[in-house]
Design a protein around this motif. Structure first.
Motif, PDB file in Angstrom:
ATOM      1  N   ARG A 250       0.080  28.415  36.753  1.00  0.00           N
ATOM      2  CA  ARG A 250      -0.090  28.964  35.053  1.00  0.00           C
ATOM      3  C   ARG A 250      -0.623  28.049  34.345  1.00  0.00           C
ATOM      4  NH1 ARG A 250       5.311  28.857  34.680  1.00  0.00           N
ATOM      5  NH2 ARG A 250       5.372  27.079  33.670  1.00  0.00           N
ATOM      6  N   ARG A 251      -0.652  26.728  34.609  1.00  0.00           N
ATOM      7  CA  ARG A 251      -1.305  25.746  33.416  1.00  0.00           C
ATOM      8  C   ARG A 251      -2.741  25.905  33.531  1.00  0.00           C
ATOM      9  NH1 ARG A 251       0.852  21.442  35.839  1.00  0.00           N
ATOM     10  NH2 ARG A 251       2.712  21.856  34.829  1.00  0.00           N
ATOM     11  N   ASN A 252      -3.145  26.088  34.741  1.00  0.00           N
ATOM     12  CA  ASN A 252      -4.791  26.268  34.830  1.00  0.00           C
ATOM     13  C   ASN A 252      -5.132  27.532  34.556  1.00  0.00           C
ATOM     14  OD1 ASN A 252      -6.009  24.036  36.878  1.00  0.00           O
ATOM     15  ND2 ASN A 252      -3.953  24.099  37.419  1.00  0.00           N
TER      16      ASN A 252
ATOM     17  N   ALA B  57      -4.267  33.763  42.517  1.00  0.00           N
ATOM     18  CA  ALA B  57      -4.584  34.620  41.757  1.00  0.00           C
ATOM     19  C   ALA B  57      -5.774  34.982  41.130  1.00  0.00           C
ATOM     20  CB  ALA B  57      -3.743  34.061  40.372  1.00  0.00           C
ATOM     21  N   GLY B  58      -6.160  36.024  41.017  1.00  0.00           N
ATOM     22  CA  GLY B  58      -7.452  36.400  40.542  1.00  0.00           C
ATOM     23  C   GLY B  58      -8.101  37.026  41.851  1.00  0.00           C
ATOM     24  N   ASP B  59      -9.503  36.989  41.922  1.00  0.00           N
ATOM     25  CA  ASP B  59     -10.303  37.329  42.939  1.00  0.00           C
ATOM     26  C   ASP B  59     -10.228  36.273  44.378  1.00  0.00           C
ATOM     27  OD1 ASP B  59     -10.835  39.672  41.595  1.00  0.00           O
ATOM     28  OD2 ASP B  59     -12.723  39.095  41.022  1.00  0.00           O
ATOM     29  N   ALA B  60     -10.394  36.922  45.318  1.00  0.00           N
ATOM     30  CA  ALA B  60     -10.288  36.300  46.681  1.00  0.00           C
ATOM     31  C   ALA B  60     -11.627  36.132  46.998  1.00  0.00           C
ATOM     32  CB  ALA B  60      -9.508  36.902  47.596  1.00  0.00           C
ATOM     33  N   ASP B  61     -12.555  37.130  46.972  1.00  0.00           N
ATOM     34  CA  ASP B  61     -13.969  37.213  46.846  1.00  0.00           C
ATOM     35  C   ASP B  61     -14.585  37.624  45.693  1.00  0.00           C
ATOM     36  OD1 ASP B  61     -13.700  36.954  49.575  1.00  0.00           O
ATOM     37  OD2 ASP B  61     -13.296  38.917  50.057  1.00  0.00           O
ATOM     38  N   PRO B  62     -15.585  36.624  44.926  1.00  0.00           N
ATOM     39  CA  PRO B  62     -15.865  36.807  43.766  1.00  0.00           C
ATOM     40  C   PRO B  62     -16.952  37.740  43.640  1.00  0.00           C
ATOM     41  CG  PRO B  62     -16.947  35.039  44.750  1.00  0.00           C
ATOM     42  CD  PRO B  62     -15.920  35.378  45.614  1.00  0.00           C
ATOM     43  N   ALA B  63     -17.011  38.318  42.283  1.00  0.00           N
ATOM     44  CA  ALA B  63     -17.919  39.399  42.210  1.00  0.00           C
ATOM     45  C   ALA B  63     -19.236  38.640  41.699  1.00  0.00           C
ATOM     46  CB  ALA B  63     -17.724  40.183  40.752  1.00  0.00           C
ATOM     47  N   GLY B  64     -20.505  39.560  42.022  1.00  0.00           N
ATOM     48  CA  GLY B  64     -21.889  38.866  41.979  1.00  0.00           C
ATOM     49  C   GLY B  64     -22.729  40.081  41.904  1.00  0.00           C
ATOM     50  N   TRP B  65     -24.002  40.001  42.319  1.00  0.00           N
ATOM     51  CA  TRP B  65     -25.229  40.742  42.362  1.00  0.00           C
ATOM     52  C   TRP B  65     -24.893  41.630  43.518  1.00  0.00           C
ATOM     53  CZ3 TRP B  65     -27.561  40.413  46.913  1.00  0.00           C
ATOM     54  CH2 TRP B  65     -27.667  39.005  47.554  1.00  0.00           C
ATOM     55  N   TRP B  66     -24.022  41.089  44.513  1.00  0.00           N
ATOM     56  CA  TRP B  66     -23.824  41.927  45.642  1.00  0.00           C
ATOM     57  C   TRP B  66     -23.043  42.987  45.521  1.00  0.00           C
ATOM     58  CZ3 TRP B  66     -23.191  36.548  45.150  1.00  0.00           C
ATOM     59  CH2 TRP B  66     -22.064  36.182  44.886  1.00  0.00           C
ATOM     60  N   GLY B  67     -22.081  42.692  44.537  1.00  0.00           N
ATOM     61  CA  GLY B  67     -21.104  44.055  44.083  1.00  0.00           C
ATOM     62  C   GLY B  67     -19.833  43.370  43.689  1.00  0.00           C
ATOM     63  N   PRO B  68     -18.883  44.219  43.502  1.00  0.00           N
ATOM     64  CA  PRO B  68     -17.540  43.631  42.728  1.00  0.00           C
ATOM     65  C   PRO B  68     -16.677  42.772  43.508  1.00  0.00           C
ATOM     66  CG  PRO B  68     -17.283  45.927  43.639  1.00  0.00           C
ATOM     67  CD  PRO B  68     -18.776  45.682  43.802  1.00  0.00           C
ATOM     68  N   GLY B  69     -15.893  42.020  42.883  1.00  0.00           N
ATOM     69  CA  GLY B  69     -14.800  41.166  43.586  1.00  0.00           C
ATOM     70  C   GLY B  69     -13.883  41.682  44.193  1.00  0.00           C
TER      71      GLY B  69
ATOM     72  N   GLY C 192      -7.966  28.459  31.061  1.00  0.00           N
ATOM     73  CA  GLY C 192      -9.474  29.479  31.053  1.00  0.00           C
ATOM     74  C   GLY C 192      -9.607  29.669  32.511  1.00  0.00           C
ATOM     75  N   LEU C 193      -9.287  29.148  33.549  1.00  0.00           N
ATOM     76  CA  LEU C 193      -9.612  29.651  34.929  1.00  0.00           C
ATOM     77  C   LEU C 193      -8.930  31.038  35.312  1.00  0.00           C
ATOM     78  CD1 LEU C 193      -9.081  26.136  36.621  1.00  0.00           C
ATOM     79  CD2 LEU C 193     -10.997  27.108  35.965  1.00  0.00           C
ATOM     80  N   ARG C 194      -9.891  31.806  35.955  1.00  0.00           N
ATOM     81  CA  ARG C 194      -9.109  33.083  36.499  1.00  0.00           C
ATOM     82  C   ARG C 194      -8.960  32.981  37.814  1.00  0.00           C
ATOM     83  NH1 ARG C 194      -7.559  32.849  32.308  1.00  0.00           N
ATOM     84  NH2 ARG C 194      -8.036  33.942  30.310  1.00  0.00           N
ATOM     85  N   ASP C 195      -9.693  32.584  38.601  1.00  0.00           N
ATOM     86  CA  ASP C 195      -9.724  32.803  40.157  1.00  0.00           C
ATOM     87  C   ASP C 195      -9.194  31.560  40.680  1.00  0.00           C
ATOM     88  OD1 ASP C 195     -10.789  35.288  39.707  1.00  0.00           O
ATOM     89  OD2 ASP C 195     -12.768  34.690  39.802  1.00  0.00           O
TER      90      ASP C 195
END
Length: 830
Positions: free
Chosen positions: A568-570, A629-641, A574-577
């Protein structure tokens, strides 16, 4: 603790040529940590002189009062100086910085034209010279202080050296000029003059100065009070006292209050001044009652705790004892009758009150470290004499002194013990000399083999032979002790469990998790937020006697609360993943935790004492936990997270277990079998054999809301110590014959765990089965309501031959038969 060298010289004979460097070395020699050494004279450069105001001209037509003064500074002609202060008159002696002087902060003084006149210098205030924070007016010196033109630095204390010492908790007596001067006498050999011994106590006439009722003699074992009547409320504090208080970092308030603060700095005895007119009935020392409140001198209304020590009169609580007085009885600008109080309070109770109310004070810092209980009467007598001298009051001959002090307990020590520990020879005579030097009473017994030492009243830290040994080593000189490193014994390397913890930690880090080292403290409120029910073993906390936080008084029974707090602190930063993990101990008492008997520190405890102490400790297994929490696989040019889901938590548990050399069995724990804080429909039990060692899955939505976490936060935790230590691994025999790959799709009830079906297939296929892997799960209308299809890839191989198709099909059919018998599985399409 800040104190000027000139004040120390009043109580110990020091070399006249003692420099700042020499003073620092002398203090360090006796184990006092010097934080800062300031040469006050260096803060003001250039000419600083005493001046006499000859005339004052009030300048007219300006927005603010401005005066043009002619000041005699010892020259042929008086100097004209512009000044805005109005607290001085013609004939007064002032402090003048002449052109060429540089004041603190780099403020250079020069002759300049202003308000139509040439100002040749500046008449200085205490703040401008850096001797105090007072800026209400300029410094007005007493008549006859010095002739005009004389050097002003000695007059205002700028010819002094100020030392700041970091007083450690075991050296509370050094929170005073009295204590530091005593240590300097030990270090430099100068004669010491105790300021307390010089005080002539008030004899009293047998009656009480004021009625004091001490109802808790443990909290307060001495309470002394003396009254001074007829004090002039407008009497100013003498300049020399203000200057010394300013050096110590204490602002001047009023004469009675300044005197109590001055004696606190000088003797180490905190005091309190009461307005006698505002007191109603006797003063009662007791613990606070539930629901009582007090408005302290800082104007804050405080709810009192039943363990707080308070002083009350007939109107209620009037002081938070040893910490801060109440606003209703404080000395004011109309006070003429003053009751001076000096008491001795329980250090532990004071420390807890300070922490509970977040109310540190100069008095509290001294009381929690230990104050000499034998100087209260002398402190009251000295304060009364000063108040009578400078405030014009009359000292009441009556004294109240409630006394129930327990004398210091004697400590027995072998006279050879310092030599045994330090590795150098101390003669018995030298040991006795040093212990006598610190003020202890020493009786030699057993033909000179041992000494019975009674510590002085101001050394509450001397309670064990090891404390006395430390005094001998410290005052004889640490520099005499040879610096010889012991030979390190050969190590046996890491244990099996240590290696396993490191391997597990490295595996989780390699899997993308970040290690978090959290405080092992939790409280009931956190367990409530995690929805852990009453009766759950995780609610049985080991409580700390002196917790860092009242909200978290217990040791953790699960790794998740501190780890989720770190998540929760992180997230708040501002961190999300995020993917965090921790390896650490949990504390499971399994019943009431008894307190181990205290052991001495004079030597290592016997083996039986160690075993008895270890038997009292709670069970402390090592757990491993991870949260995402957040995305296990990040989003990028290759597609959604891809958002992290409960399968990622299960996978993290498998990674950790496989690194430990154990394969976990995963079983769905839905509905009534679900365990808090996990979601009842997205939770898995982690098993080794038939034993549940932990759980993994998605957190319950109510838990996420209570802890302010994102929805669908996932976590896992299992008992690492519950995993068996694998034996010596043998290299597998690799077959060079080809495999037979067969797929099988089984239709079962939707509630049937895939892992259980996999176990049934493994059991039925026999030794020819090399591996089994689930590769598809399907649910559809053609299968029927409440049914699903599980597709497995079966790999068969024989170690000594190529399998025939008939052998592979027979093994597959046997596997399907067991699954059909156990779960009613039907081949899809059959």
């Amino acid at each position: 603790m800040r104190v000027p060298l000139s004040w120390l010289r009043e109580h110990v004979d020091l070399p006249q040529d003692l420099t700042a460097d020499g003073l620092e070395k002398a203090l360090v020699k006796v184990g006092l940590e010097v934080e800062e050494m300031t040469d006050a004279g260096a803060s003001v450069q250039g000419p600083l002189v005493v001046g006499r105001v000859e005339s004052i001209e009030e300048l007219q037509g300006l927005k603010k009062p401005i005066r043009y003064c002619l000041v005699d500074v010892g020259g042929e002609q008086p100097q004209g100086i512009i000044c805005g202060a109005r607290n001085f008159a013609e004939g007064d002696l002032v402090v003048v910085a002449l052109p060429g002087a540089v004041l603190p902060g780099g403020f250079a003084i020069a002759a300049r034209k202003t308000y139509g006149h040439i100002s040749n210098g500046m008449i200085c205030s205490a703040r401008e010279l850096g001797v105090s924070d007072e800026h209400d007016g300029i410094i007005v010196l007493p008549a006859g202080t010095a002739a005009p033109g004389a050097e002003a630095r000695p007059v205002v204390g700028l010819d002094d050296i100020v030392v700041e010492i970091n007083v450690t908790p075991d050296r509370g007596y050094c929170f005073s000029v009295r204590g530091i001067a005593r240590e300097l006498s030990h270090s430099l050999g100068g004669a010491y003059r105790d300021p307390v011994a010089a005080v002539v106590p008030i004899e009293g006439d047998g009656t009480e100065a004021y009625r004091i009722d001490v109802r808790d003699s443990v909290a307060c074992d001495r309470f002394t009070a003396v009254a001074v009547r007829g004090v002039d409320p407008a009497a100013p504090t003498p300049q020399w006292m203000k200057a010394r208080l300013a050096v110590a970092g204490i602002r001047s308030i009023s004469l009675p209050v300044d005197i109590t603060n001055y004696l606190m700095i000088e003797t180490g005895q905190p005091m309190h001044a009461w307005d006698l007119e505002r007191l109603t009935g006797p003063l009662v020392v007791r613990r606070a009652a539930e629901g009582e409140t007090l408005t302290t001198l800082d104007g804050v209304r405080r709810a009192l705790h039943p363990q707080d020590i308070v002083i009350a009169d007939d109107t209620g609580v009037v002081s938070l004892a040893a910490v801060m007085g109440g606003s209703t009885t404080e000395v004011s600008a109309t006070t003429v009758d003053v009751l001076l109080e000096a008491a001795h309070w329980d250090p532990l109770s004071v420390a807890r009150t300070i922490r509970r109310h977040k109310l540190p004070s100069e008095a509290g810092k001294r009381y929690e470290r230990g104050v000499d209980p034998q100087i209260t009467a002398a402190a009251c007598a000295r304060a009364a004499a000063l108040l009578a001298e400078y405030g014009g009051g009359t000292v009441d001959p009556r004294v109240t002194d409630v006394y129930s002090v327990v004398p210091p307990a004697p400590v027995t020590m072998a006279l050879t013990r310092p030599s045994e520990l330090a590795g150098i020879d101390y003669t018995p005579e030298r040991v006795v000399e040093i212990l006598t030097m610190i003020g202890a009473s020493v009786e030699v017994e057993d033909a000179g083999a041992r000494a019975v030492v009674t510590p002085p009243s101001w050394r509450s830290d001397l309670v064990d032979p090891a404390d006395l040994v430390e005094e001998v080593l410290r005052l004889d000189g640490y520099d005499r002790i040879p610096s010889v490193l012991p030979i390190a014994p050969p190590g046996a390397g890491l244990t099996v469990t240590q290696r396993r913890r490191r391997i597990v930690s490295r595996a989780l880090a390699d899997a993308g998790f970040t290690e978090s080292l959290c405080y092992p403290f939790i409280g009931a409120a956190t367990l409530d937020a995690l929805r852990i029910p009453a009766g759950d073993p995780r609610r049985d906390l080991v409580l700390l006697r002196n917790p860092l936080s009242e909200e978290e008084p217990g040791m953790r029974t699960t790794l998740l609360p501190p780890l989720l707090a770190a998540l929760r602190r992180n997230l708040g930063r501002g961190l999300r993943d995020l993917a965090l993990y921790e390896l650490g101990t949990v504390f499971l008492p399994g019943g009431p935790v008894r307190v181990a008997p205290s052991a001495g520190v004079d030597g290592p405890p016997p083996a039986e004492e160690l075993r008895a102490a270890e038997a009292l400790l709670p069970h402390q297994p090592w757990h491993v936990a991870a949260v995402m929490a957040g995305d296990a696989d990040p989003a990028g040019w290759w597609g959604p997270g891809r958002p992290a889901d409960w399968a990622d938590a299960v996978d993290a548990a498998r990674v950790a277990a496989e690194a430990a050399g154990v394969t976990l069995t995963v079983r769905a724990a839905a509905g009534p079998d679900a365990v808090a804080p996990w979601h009842p429909g997205r939770c898995a039990a982690l098993l080794v054999g038939d034993t549940v060692v932990g759980h993994a899955g998605e957190l319950h939505p109510a838990v996420c809301a209570a802890l302010d976490l994102p929805r669908r936060t996932v976590a896992m935790e299992f008992d690492l110590d519950a995993l068996p230590i694998p034996g010596v691994s043998t290299a597998p025999r690799l077959s060079g014959f080809p495999t037979a790959l067969l797929d099988v799709a089984l239709v079962v009830d939707a509630a049937t765990p895939a892992g259980d079906v996999e176990s049934a297939l493994t059991e039925g296929a026999g030794k020819l089965l090399e591996s089994v892997r689930l590769f598809d799960v399907y649910e559809g209308a053609q299968l029927g309501e409440g049914r699903k299809s599980l597709a497995y890839k079966l790999t068969f191989r024989a170690p000594d031959r190529t399998l025939t198709g008939e052998e592979a099909l027979a093994a597959r059919d046997a596997a399907v038969a067991v699954a059909a018998d156990r779960f009613g599985a039907v081949l899809r399409g059959a």
